[in-house]
Design a protein around this motif. Structure first.
Motif, PDB file in Angstrom:
ATOM      1  N   LYS A  22      18.571  -7.935   2.366  1.00  0.00           N
ATOM      2  CA  LYS A  22      19.642  -7.872   1.378  1.00  0.00           C
ATOM      3  C   LYS A  22      19.582  -9.083   0.450  1.00  0.00           C
ATOM      4  CE  LYS A  22      24.570  -7.148   0.857  1.00  0.00           C
ATOM      5  NZ  LYS A  22      25.822  -6.838   1.552  1.00  0.00           N
ATOM      6  N   HIS A  23      19.359 -10.260   1.010  1.00  0.00           N
ATOM      7  CA  HIS A  23      19.260 -11.478   0.210  1.00  0.00           C
ATOM      8  C   HIS A  23      18.126 -11.359  -0.812  1.00  0.00           C
ATOM      9  CE1 HIS A  23      19.489 -15.742  -0.725  1.00  0.00           C
ATOM     10  NE2 HIS A  23      18.175 -15.792  -0.575  1.00  0.00           N
ATOM     11  N   ARG A  25      16.755  -8.599  -2.010  1.00  0.00           N
ATOM     12  CA  ARG A  25      17.094  -7.564  -2.994  1.00  0.00           C
ATOM     13  C   ARG A  25      18.075  -8.096  -4.034  1.00  0.00           C
ATOM     14  NH1 ARG A  25      21.335  -4.410  -3.419  1.00  0.00           N
ATOM     15  NH2 ARG A  25      22.124  -4.737  -1.326  1.00  0.00           N
ATOM     16  N   LEU A  26      19.094  -8.809  -3.573  1.00  0.00           N
ATOM     17  CA  LEU A  26      20.092  -9.340  -4.493  1.00  0.00           C
ATOM     18  C   LEU A  26      19.510 -10.425  -5.393  1.00  0.00           C
ATOM     19  CD1 LEU A  26      23.209  -9.450  -2.151  1.00  0.00           C
ATOM     20  CD2 LEU A  26      22.697  -7.793  -3.969  1.00  0.00           C
ATOM     21  N   SER A  31      19.798  -2.973  -7.152  1.00  0.00           N
ATOM     22  CA  SER A  31      20.769  -2.218  -6.359  1.00  0.00           C
ATOM     23  C   SER A  31      20.021  -1.483  -5.249  1.00  0.00           C
ATOM     24  CB  SER A  31      21.501  -1.205  -7.240  1.00  0.00           C
ATOM     25  OG  SER A  31      20.595  -0.196  -7.660  1.00  0.00           O
TER      26      SER A  31
END
Length: 72
Positions: A22-23, A25-26, A31
């Motif tokens: 997630k880190h 990707r962000l 998204s």
């Protein structure tokens, strides 16, 4: 998370995998929907990975089959 290949994975490695994904990707400003399109991984599996819900993932045999088919 930096894994060392010479050492077996621990429970902590698996708990941090979703947070690391997630880190990353962000940081890229992506998204989940865009990641699903770019990786061809269904959105529900990306959500499961990021929340460390490995029970929602398909069995490893299905993953191997899918990878084999996509490489042909």
């Amino acid at each position: 998370m930096k894994l060392r290949l010479e050492e077996p994975m621990t429970t902590d490695d698996f708990h941090s995998l979703g947070a690391s994904l997630k880190h990353w990707r962000l940081q890229k400003g992506l998204s989940l929907e865009v990641m699903a399109l770019k990786t061809h991984i269904p959105l529900k599996y990306l959500r499961a990975l990021e929340s460390n819900d490995y029970s929602a993932l398909p069995p490893i045999e299905a993953v191997h089959h899918t990878l084999g088919e996509s490489l042909r």
